[in-house]
Motif scaffolding. Sequence first.
Motif, PDB file in Angstrom:
ATOM      1  N   ALA A  98     -38.522  35.086 -34.015  1.00 16.20           N
ATOM      2  CA  ALA A  98     -39.874  35.956 -33.693  1.00 16.20           C
ATOM      3  C   ALA A  98     -40.760  34.959 -33.221  1.00 16.20           C
ATOM      4  N   ARG A  99     -40.875  36.008 -31.333  1.00 11.64           N
ATOM      5  CA  ARG A  99     -41.886  35.904 -30.801  1.00 11.64           C
ATOM      6  C   ARG A  99     -43.250  36.916 -30.790  1.00 11.64           C
ATOM      7  N   TYR A 100     -44.384  36.173 -30.383  1.00  9.33           N
ATOM      8  CA  TYR A 100     -45.166  37.180 -30.265  1.00  9.33           C
ATOM      9  C   TYR A 100     -46.416  36.962 -29.105  1.00  9.33           C
ATOM     10  N   VAL A 101     -46.790  37.753 -28.171  1.00  9.06           N
ATOM     11  CA  VAL A 101     -47.196  37.291 -27.641  1.00  9.06           C
ATOM     12  C   VAL A 101     -48.943  38.046 -27.354  1.00  9.06           C
ATOM     13  N   PRO A 102     -49.774  37.775 -27.799  1.00 10.34           N
ATOM     14  CA  PRO A 102     -51.092  38.581 -27.576  1.00 10.34           C
ATOM     15  C   PRO A 102     -51.490  38.998 -26.605  1.00 10.34           C
ATOM     16  N   GLY A 103     -51.352  40.310 -26.295  1.00  7.50           N
ATOM     17  CA  GLY A 103     -52.749  40.606 -24.916  1.00  7.50           C
ATOM     18  C   GLY A 103     -53.847  41.247 -24.772  1.00  7.50           C
ATOM     19  N   TRP A 104     -54.009  41.408 -23.939  1.00  6.17           N
ATOM     20  CA  TRP A 104     -55.220  42.567 -23.778  1.00  6.17           C
ATOM     21  C   TRP A 104     -55.307  43.410 -21.899  1.00  6.17           C
ATOM     22  N   ASP A 105     -55.686  44.510 -22.365  1.00  4.00           N
ATOM     23  CA  ASP A 105     -56.068  45.863 -21.570  1.00  4.00           C
ATOM     24  C   ASP A 105     -57.297  45.726 -21.194  1.00  4.00           C
ATOM     25  N   CYS A 106     -57.291  44.801 -19.631  1.00  2.00           N
ATOM     26  CA  CYS A 106     -58.115  44.470 -18.925  1.00  2.00           C
ATOM     27  C   CYS A 106     -59.217  45.364 -17.643  1.00  2.00           C
ATOM     28  N   HIS A 107     -58.460  46.233 -17.366  1.00  2.70           N
ATOM     29  CA  HIS A 107     -59.300  46.866 -16.838  1.00  2.70           C
ATOM     30  C   HIS A 107     -59.782  48.770 -16.944  1.00  2.70           C
ATOM     31  N   GLY A 108     -60.333  49.265 -16.333  1.00  2.00           N
ATOM     32  CA  GLY A 108     -60.628  50.530 -16.752  1.00  2.00           C
ATOM     33  C   GLY A 108     -62.366  50.870 -16.899  1.00  2.00           C
ATOM     34  N   LEU A 109     -62.304  52.089 -17.224  1.00  2.00           N
ATOM     35  CA  LEU A 109     -63.439  52.836 -17.134  1.00  2.00           C
ATOM     36  C   LEU A 109     -64.617  51.687 -18.314  1.00  2.00           C
ATOM     37  N   PRO A 110     -64.714  51.429 -19.172  1.00  3.86           N
ATOM     38  CA  PRO A 110     -65.200  51.043 -19.619  1.00  3.86           C
ATOM     39  C   PRO A 110     -65.617  49.562 -20.217  1.00  3.86           C
ATOM     40  N   ILE A 111     -65.562  49.435 -18.960  1.00  2.00           N
ATOM     41  CA  ILE A 111     -66.034  48.012 -18.911  1.00  2.00           C
ATOM     42  C   ILE A 111     -66.868  48.090 -17.372  1.00  2.00           C
ATOM     43  N   GLU A 112     -66.248  48.871 -16.487  1.00  2.00           N
ATOM     44  CA  GLU A 112     -66.670  49.571 -15.374  1.00  2.00           C
ATOM     45  C   GLU A 112     -68.006  50.293 -15.950  1.00  2.00           C
ATOM     46  N   TRP A 113     -68.041  50.646 -16.349  1.00  2.00           N
ATOM     47  CA  TRP A 113     -68.751  51.911 -17.278  1.00  2.00           C
ATOM     48  C   TRP A 113     -70.181  50.557 -17.934  1.00  2.00           C
ATOM     49  N   LYS A 114     -69.982  49.388 -18.386  1.00  2.00           N
ATOM     50  CA  LYS A 114     -70.656  48.709 -19.226  1.00  2.00           C
ATOM     51  C   LYS A 114     -71.962  47.648 -17.876  1.00  2.00           C
TER      52      LYS A 114
END
Length: 981
Positions: A98-114
Amino acid sequence: MCADTLETADPKYPVFLPETEFPMRAGLPQREPGWLNRWNEIGIYDRLREKAKDGTRKPFTLHDGPPYANGHLHIGHALNKILKDFIVRSQQMLGHDARYVPGWDCHGLPIEWKIEEQYRAKGLNKDDVDVVAFRQECRKFAEGWIDIQREEFKRLGVTGNWADPYLTMDYHAEAVIADEFMKFLMNGTLYQGSKPVMWSPVEKTALAEAEVEYHDHTSHMVWVRFPVVAVGVDSFAAEAGGTLVGSSVVIWTTTPWTIPQNRAVAHGHGNGIEYSVFTVTAVADGSLANVGERIIVAEKLADTVKAAAKIESWDEGRPVNGDALNSMTLAHPYRGIEGGNGEWDFDVPMLPGDHVTDDAGTGFVHTAPSHGDDDYQLGLKFGLPMTYNVEADGSYRTDLPLFGGQAIITAEGKEGPANVSNIKAMHGAGALFAKGKLKHSYPHSWRSKAPLIFRNTPQWFAAIDRKIDDGMGTYGDTIRTRALNSINQLVQFTPVSGRNRLHSMIEARPDWVLSRQRAWGVPLTCFTKRGAKPTDPDFLLRNAEVNARILAAFEAEGADVWYVQGFKEKMLSGIVNPQDYEQVFDVLDVWFDSGSTHAFVLRDRPDGSADGLADLYLEGTDQHRGWFHSSLLQACGTKGRAPYRGVLTHGFTLDEKGMKMSKSLGNTVAPQQVIDEYGADILRLWVALSDYTVDLRIGKEILKGVADSYRRLRNTMRYILGNLAGFAEAERLPVAEMPELEQWVLHRLAELDTEVRKGYAAYDFQGVFQRLFTFCTVDLSAVYFDIRKDVLYCDSPDSTRRRAARTVLDILFHRLTAWLAPILVFTMEEVWLERFPGDSSSIHLQDMPDTPKDWLNEPLAAKWAQIRQARRVVTAALEVQRTAKVIGASLEAAPVVHVEDAAMLAALKSVDFAQVCITSAIQVTADPAPNEAFRLPEVPGVAVVFETAEGEKCARCWQILPDVGSHKHPHTCARCNDALG
């Protein structure tokens, strides 16, 4: 008897008290971090992968839906990651890899907005900063939050490849996202269209449906006259000697600002809606209606319109048929308005619309093709012109007569003057028939929380109904048909209701808006021909060599390279003339990023999956319109099918009263808050105790209940550990030599083994835990442990009964720790290490032990069901005597049990029923019970007559027996005398 009382027994007569350092008080908040460090040191996740290298374990891949790298975790994050961990751990212990590779969504407006907020605080303008420098600041911001969130997820006890997660902003990920986009470019589904999309004036970008949330909003509502200026087939004139010309069609809208963009009015006569023309005969004070005027509305809605306009009376009305409606020409409400400069001096057609209903309003729909999908579709059908009156910031174009420059929504997300200005203009032009306010559910940006508008703007779309000739047509030749067939044929949904929800969304959705007018994201890696129209066949440059160059550049330098001066020339030179093409600078919808993760995680990583497919995607119910949805569309465009074989959805988290959590209400529950007070295992147990398929409640009282269940389970494990002290293999007793009571426990374990495995396979964690908890508290603590405590404490070490009991406790230990390990990761590790300490020892390296099916013994189970029923009656009868203070303990009793059923009588006589009932003696008889005998209504045919035990109390086991005092050791019974040697 219990350990606490035995500890005060005469030291001359020692008993075998439980021995364990496993504490009753868990101290989880303080101790859990130590286990986390230990797991990291011994590399459990990597060791499990090594274990699978021989190829005997079937892979199981749960693909992580990437959380957004922005802000601390909330309780919904905890629920999601804990559920994923339940699955990964249980599948591993069931024998999978059972493999589990965690990940993150990094692009987009919330970060740009900050980052923009930081700029504004310094008095800087984002547009004055080099775009690559700006993007690098966004990247740095995301990296910081990834590190924070990673530690917060690990603190929950979540296992996975934390050392090497996937990030949508990694260079390879950006390259693959661009490559996946270019597949849409090459297969012909990509196009540029000008159509209304959900638009955020605050963020100045288009939004996808998944980025929209709905909140109550108070809107202006207006009823507006559209004068009838011509009728081709005037049925009213034919029947009444009059004409419909001069009457007014009345529309209703909650967006007065769209009136300048009106280009038609739609009716629903073909939908069964009946219309009539009414002549006003009397009005109340304040009414905007005029006595003598004629208005046309749907008959079903006439009374509602009449009340809204404060009309006191009108005539009965005359029907207006479909021919008249279809041939009718109207005037725009602003025709001839002062200062209008002829902007609205055009005819407005009346058109049939399938979307028109008589549920609300007037039965007529004001149609602005640039500001609504239904309106747009009607415009396409009948060739209505598009308007471009609204700018990106939500204001009218500056040269629009009367309203130029006025904001619909301000930069702060508040209502601008546009609505009120239009209402005033309509009133001044005599077009306003009635007005009011309406509180209703309205779309808002889930980031800025500001209201949205529908706005016509050039955007890039993926056509989901356009035929694709890519050799992957097994499940259809369009994205929509592939998606629907995948849902119907390939995907298992948990719960099953998810299938219908996703199916209906895919079935009804429009083309996918891929473009965003922002800076932080993967750009739409395409070029357009200068001077060509979007409809021209050579408008888009489709060249495999150019695509390969882009892919190589992104692999080497990331997507930032797209914004470096001269990049276009570098990509196109030697293939086409760079001067003939424009470079597109919109960025991809972040849902395309996350929708593409199957390609750079499942397909490309060594720890992905051989076929590039996930066994399971797991997220909240909102992801039917989010990640499940975008992943399905994206993969159907590039793989020809869904990227997953299973989809599991969970509900949202609510407070104890069932209210949505809100900082303003002060009812939020932060994961760290629960961990600090109770420990992560309590948070995990809350998830296991809840039905995740619906919304879950959490709060102080609920957590107290969870903690109580935990304590009871912990005490079960403590009992097992204490009574296994010193257990050795030489002591183990074969099953065939065990007493019936132990064989019954093994029967229950065999039953549970099947139930637990089925439950984990079906992701029914609540069912698994409830079965195990009931077994521990009812079958074990209340029955087996209660009965066998005397044997464990007082029998000699070599007695068959004690060896059998300790053998069963060992069997229980191995199964309960493994079965509960996916849920209570820290506690079961603590239990395991209490027995098997060692530098590399861990319950999480074990599989669930095989349980022999020949332990199943249904006849024995049926027999012991009868014995337990009779025991209930005896126990209840003794409790009456205890309450009356006739006795202090059950060992002071020697009851007579009257049994009517012959089979039950035989069952009771075949066992040591006194030991089962924890009495010093017992008599079982078929004699009729006297009237005064104790009975339980729910156990007919069993009655108990209380009698006290005869003899002396044994100083060691406390049984009252006639032989006490007649042995070598004074004041002992025969058994204890022998045990003392």
